[in-house]
Motif scaffolding. Structure first.
Motif, PDB file in Angstrom:
ATOM      1  N   UNK A   1       2.017   3.110  -9.788  1.00  0.00           N
ATOM      2  CA  UNK A   1       1.324   1.969 -10.367  1.00  0.00           C
ATOM      3  C   UNK A   1       0.296   1.358  -9.425  1.00  0.00           C
ATOM      4  N   UNK A   2      -0.257   2.142  -8.514  1.00  0.00           N
ATOM      5  CA  UNK A   2      -1.148   1.623  -7.463  1.00  0.00           C
ATOM      6  C   UNK A   2      -2.371   0.896  -8.025  1.00  0.00           C
ATOM      7  N   UNK A   3      -3.018   1.435  -9.010  1.00  0.00           N
ATOM      8  CA  UNK A   3      -4.260   0.848  -9.503  1.00  0.00           C
ATOM      9  C   UNK A   3      -4.081   0.148 -10.846  1.00  0.00           C
ATOM     10  N   UNK A   4      -2.856  -0.160 -11.224  1.00  0.00           N
ATOM     11  CA  UNK A   4      -2.604  -0.790 -12.506  1.00  0.00           C
ATOM     12  C   UNK A   4      -2.097  -2.210 -12.321  1.00  0.00           C
ATOM     13  N   UNK A   5      -2.442  -3.041 -13.271  1.00  0.00           N
ATOM     14  CA  UNK A   5      -1.911  -4.398 -13.288  1.00  0.00           C
ATOM     15  C   UNK A   5      -0.687  -4.374 -14.188  1.00  0.00           C
ATOM     16  N   UNK A   6       0.471  -4.592 -13.592  1.00  0.00           N
ATOM     17  CA  UNK A   6       1.705  -4.537 -14.363  1.00  0.00           C
ATOM     18  C   UNK A   6       1.992  -5.868 -15.047  1.00  0.00           C
ATOM     19  N   UNK A   7       1.543  -6.954 -14.438  1.00  0.00           N
ATOM     20  CA  UNK A   7       1.824  -8.268 -14.994  1.00  0.00           C
ATOM     21  C   UNK A   7       0.739  -9.226 -14.566  1.00  0.00           C
ATOM     22  N   UNK A   8       0.144  -9.919 -15.502  1.00  0.00           N
ATOM     23  CA  UNK A   8      -0.830 -10.959 -15.186  1.00  0.00           C
ATOM     24  C   UNK A   8      -0.150 -12.308 -15.374  1.00  0.00           C
ATOM     25  N   UNK A   9      -0.097 -13.069 -14.345  1.00  0.00           N
ATOM     26  CA  UNK A   9       0.525 -14.385 -14.403  1.00  0.00           C
ATOM     27  C   UNK A   9      -0.415 -15.333 -15.141  1.00  0.00           C
TER      28      UNK A   9
ATOM     29  N   UNK B   1      -2.901  -6.812   9.950  1.00  0.00           N
ATOM     30  CA  UNK B   1      -2.442  -8.174   9.689  1.00  0.00           C
ATOM     31  C   UNK B   1      -1.063  -8.373  10.304  1.00  0.00           C
ATOM     32  N   UNK B   2      -0.956  -9.376  11.153  1.00  0.00           N
ATOM     33  CA  UNK B   2       0.315  -9.711  11.779  1.00  0.00           C
ATOM     34  C   UNK B   2       0.913 -10.931  11.089  1.00  0.00           C
ATOM     35  N   UNK B   3       1.829 -10.680  10.159  1.00  0.00           N
ATOM     36  CA  UNK B   3       2.567 -11.758   9.515  1.00  0.00           C
ATOM     37  C   UNK B   3       1.856 -12.449   8.371  1.00  0.00           C
ATOM     38  N   UNK B   4       0.714 -11.946   7.939  1.00  0.00           N
ATOM     39  CA  UNK B   4      -0.021 -12.558   6.831  1.00  0.00           C
ATOM     40  C   UNK B   4      -0.179 -11.521   5.729  1.00  0.00           C
ATOM     41  N   UNK B   5       0.547 -11.727   4.633  1.00  0.00           N
ATOM     42  CA  UNK B   5       0.391 -10.832   3.487  1.00  0.00           C
ATOM     43  C   UNK B   5      -0.964 -11.066   2.837  1.00  0.00           C
ATOM     44  N   UNK B   6      -1.567 -10.027   2.304  1.00  0.00           N
ATOM     45  CA  UNK B   6      -2.905 -10.172   1.730  1.00  0.00           C
ATOM     46  C   UNK B   6      -2.904 -10.974   0.437  1.00  0.00           C
ATOM     47  N   UNK B   7      -1.744 -11.154  -0.163  1.00  0.00           N
ATOM     48  CA  UNK B   7      -1.635 -12.040  -1.321  1.00  0.00           C
ATOM     49  C   UNK B   7      -1.977 -13.474  -0.958  1.00  0.00           C
ATOM     50  N   UNK B   8      -1.740 -13.848   0.285  1.00  0.00           N
ATOM     51  CA  UNK B   8      -2.069 -15.198   0.747  1.00  0.00           C
ATOM     52  C   UNK B   8      -3.580 -15.427   0.752  1.00  0.00           C
TER      53      UNK B   8
ATOM     54  N   UNK C   1      -5.411 -14.046  -1.575  1.00  0.00           N
ATOM     55  CA  UNK C   1      -5.733 -13.743  -2.971  1.00  0.00           C
ATOM     56  C   UNK C   1      -6.429 -12.394  -3.111  1.00  0.00           C
ATOM     57  N   UNK C   2      -6.063 -11.457  -2.225  1.00  0.00           N
ATOM     58  CA  UNK C   2      -6.558 -10.094  -2.317  1.00  0.00           C
ATOM     59  C   UNK C   2      -5.523  -9.294  -3.098  1.00  0.00           C
ATOM     60  N   UNK C   3      -5.971  -8.455  -3.963  1.00  0.00           N
ATOM     61  CA  UNK C   3      -5.071  -7.673  -4.801  1.00  0.00           C
ATOM     62  C   UNK C   3      -4.767  -6.326  -4.148  1.00  0.00           C
ATOM     63  N   UNK C   4      -4.224  -6.390  -2.921  1.00  0.00           N
ATOM     64  CA  UNK C   4      -3.853  -5.172  -2.199  1.00  0.00           C
ATOM     65  C   UNK C   4      -2.396  -5.316  -1.787  1.00  0.00           C
ATOM     66  N   UNK C   5      -1.567  -4.421  -2.258  1.00  0.00           N
ATOM     67  CA  UNK C   5      -0.143  -4.456  -1.936  1.00  0.00           C
ATOM     68  C   UNK C   5       0.119  -3.565  -0.728  1.00  0.00           C
TER      69      UNK C   5
END
Length: 177
Positions: A10-18, A121-128, A130-134
């Motif tokens: 599911x790398x390039x798919x949006x599974x759920x939009x909040x 990145x040391x301790x900072x998830x890219x979601x913080x 607002x990047x859509x990279x898991x």
């Protein structure tokens, strides 16, 4: 289901939009729309410098390696310097970004600069940001010709030998390319 399998499938798919996040984006887009009016300046009108608020300047990157942390102490900088020396770099050869000083990094602007090739990145998830990279911890992932690596915070890695080993394996993989 295994996390790696799920990432692969599911790398390039949006599974759920909040819907809450989607509503916030729509509100932000509405707030950004500004009508342009001509600026009229009268010669006798004094300009108050108190009211002028400078906009934050966009992040200007100079190096191929970007290091992202929430904040960094002098001890953590010394440890980071040792890490960088192990892969043949110094602190002056990387862009060190502290999130508490920058607040955010615009992804489109970051990609458009085409400077960074390796992002750690040391301790900072890219979601913080607002990047859509898991990202998974200590696993290199290539997106848009940039290698990304997520690690624990520097102080945590420094205290744990197993995390140091995991980081070293990931860095070897990242910098051997």
């Amino acid at each position: 289901m295994n996390v790696n399998l799920a990432n692969y499938l599911f790398e390039k798919e949006t599974l759920y939009l909040n819907p809450i996040i989607q509503e916030k984006r729509e509100i932000e887009e509405k707030q950004v729309i500004v009508t342009k009016k001509p600026l009229v300046v009268h010669e006798n009108t004094p300009i108050s410098k108190d009211k002028i608020v400078p906009l934050p300047s966009p992040l200007r990157l100079k190096h191929k390696v970007l290091i992202l942390t929430e904040s960094i102490s002098e001890n953590e900088k010394a440890f980071l310097s040792k890490i960088l020396n192990a892969v043949g770099l110094t602190l002056s050869q990387v862009d060190l970004v502290e999130l508490n000083k920058v607040q955010t990094i615009d992804y489109q602007f970051f990609i458009a600069q085409k400077v960074t090739k390796k992002f750690i990145s040391f301790g900072v998830g890219l979601g913080k940001l607002n990047w859509n990279i898991l990202l998974n911890l200590y696993q290199v992932k290539n997106v848009d010709q940039i290698d990304y690596l997520l690690s624990d915070e520097l102080r945590i890695v420094e205290a744990d030998l197993n995390l140091k080993r995991s980081l070293w394996v990931a860095l070897k993989l990242m910098f051997d390319n």
